[in-house]
Scaffold this active site. Structure first.
Site, mmCIF file in Angstrom:
data_model
loop_
_atom_site.group_PDB
_atom_site.id
_atom_site.type_symbol
_atom_site.label_atom_id
_atom_site.label_comp_id
_atom_site.label_asym_id
_atom_site.label_seq_id
_atom_site.Cartn_x
_atom_site.Cartn_y
_atom_site.Cartn_z
ATOM 1 N N CYS A 6 42.211 41.973 37.348
ATOM 2 C CA CYS A 6 43.516 42.393 37.049
ATOM 3 C C CYS A 6 43.859 43.714 37.491
ATOM 4 O O CYS A 6 44.969 44.208 37.551
ATOM 5 C CB CYS A 6 43.989 42.082 35.560
ATOM 6 N N HIS B 255 49.946 45.892 34.091
ATOM 7 C CA HIS B 255 49.544 44.647 34.095
ATOM 8 C C HIS B 255 50.061 43.601 33.067
ATOM 9 O O HIS B 255 50.240 44.058 31.997
ATOM 10 C CB HIS B 255 47.931 44.590 34.043
ATOM 11 N N ASN C 191 50.303 35.800 33.137
ATOM 12 C CA ASN C 191 49.447 36.668 33.906
ATOM 13 C C ASN C 191 48.757 36.260 35.190
ATOM 14 O O ASN C 191 48.301 35.210 35.338
ATOM 15 C CB ASN C 191 47.984 36.783 32.647
#
Length: 326
Positions: free
Chosen positions: A112, A251, A281
């Protein structure tokens, strides 16, 4: 020495929307359970679009937004943990699809945090070489590594890609980075080797040890600490007060992580841009997707001060201070 600025953005997400209500039909969960614990309402899941396709579409948008040609690019970096092939790299495949014949191309894997790592690498390469323009892409097809029988993880992730184009410029642009890794805690977020055809609607499953596995409590603790450290470090380097910062684009993992970080920094939650309710996500794609969405919505004006910050598997973290120049 030349400065480096963001001159264009792009993104792509699949049309296929998977809602919380749909997930409640395949695992023991509910819309209320997912929404209150994560902030996620729905996510986009690929129906045939692979990582190369999504990366390419985001690249085309970014090139158009930057008002350049593909053969103006000197560098292509793709951050992904879900490549379609081990070789050629996703970056080389994107090069082929868009016709960027002059670009040096390679992939990186930093989960990420990958897009932030890609920005830092690209800035260093542009500043220290003849190269002038770089395309950085975060692209993920996470649905193929999700355990669709695990309610703790399958509700979190989505597919998509985002891109940004950097260029040498005389204007103030990308200023300071802060990044790092902690492999000692890597076991808290893992995934094994990929295999094709893993969807919520098929019986073709991965081996259990090859799915995404996550220790949620440890990752939450790490994320809040890493976000706080990164933002404070960037503030120290830039001498920015948070009141000067228009947005923090983090993020997009969990709304609670963002809320806790805002409290630790003694700033309002609204300073953090969030779109995870729509996309979940998307790992390395989440920050550039958010950045492109903000650019398209006209939320960023020239000279706005913004901070991008990421964290994820590895464990990895990173952030960057940017003066917006579009």
């Amino acid at each position: 020495m030349s400065n480096i600025s963001v001159i264009g953005t792009g993104s792509y997400v699949p049309n296929n929307i998977i809602t919380n209500d749909f997930l409640s039909t395949i695992v023991d969960t509910s819309d209320e359970w997912i929404r209150t614990r994560t902030g996620i309402l729905e996510r986009r899941i690929s129906k045939g679009e692979n990582t190369i396709y999504m990366a390419t579409e985001s690249a085309k948008e970014a090139i158009k937004n930057a008002n350049i040609e593909a053969n103006d690019l000197d560098l292509i970096i793709v951050a992904t943990l879900t490549p379609d092939n081990f070789m050629p790299s996703t970056a080389c495949s994107v090069q082929k699809e868009i016709g960027a014949i002059n670009a040096l191309c390679f992939d990186i894997s930093a989960a990420c945090s990958g897009f932030i790592y890609g920005l830092e690498i690209a800035c260093s390469m542009l500043k220290n070489s003849f190269r002038n323009k770089a395309l950085i892409i975060g692209a993920e097809n996470l649905s193929k590594i999700v355990d669709w029988e695990d309610r703790n993880t399958c509700v979190l992730f989505g597919d998509g890609a985002g891109a940004a184009i950097l260029s040498k410029t005389k204007e103030e642009g990308i200023l300071e980075f802060h990044s790092g890794s902690n492999g000692l805690k890597g076991e808290h977020l893992t995934c094994g080797v990929l295999k094709a055809n893993n969807t919520p609607n098929k019986n073709d499953r991965l081996e259990k040890n090859n799915f995404i596995k996550m220790n949620g409590k440890e990752i939450f603790r790490f994320a809040v600490g890493a976000m706080n450290e990164t933002i404070c470090n960037i503030q120290e380097k830039t001498k920015w007060d948070l009141n000067e910062v228009k947005y923090i684009i983090s993020h997009q993992a969990n709304s609670r992580i963002i809320e806790y970080t805002a409290k630790k920094l003694n700033t309002e939650k609204d300073k953090f841009y969030m779109n995870l309710d729509k996309y979940g996500n998307t790992s390395a794609a989440s920050i550039p997707i958010a950045l492109d969405e903000m650019n398209k919505r006209g939320l960023l004006n020239k000279q706005d001060k913004i901070i991008l910050v990421g964290f994820g598997g590895g464990l990895t973290f990173g952030g960057v201070a940017i003066v917006w120049s579009i």
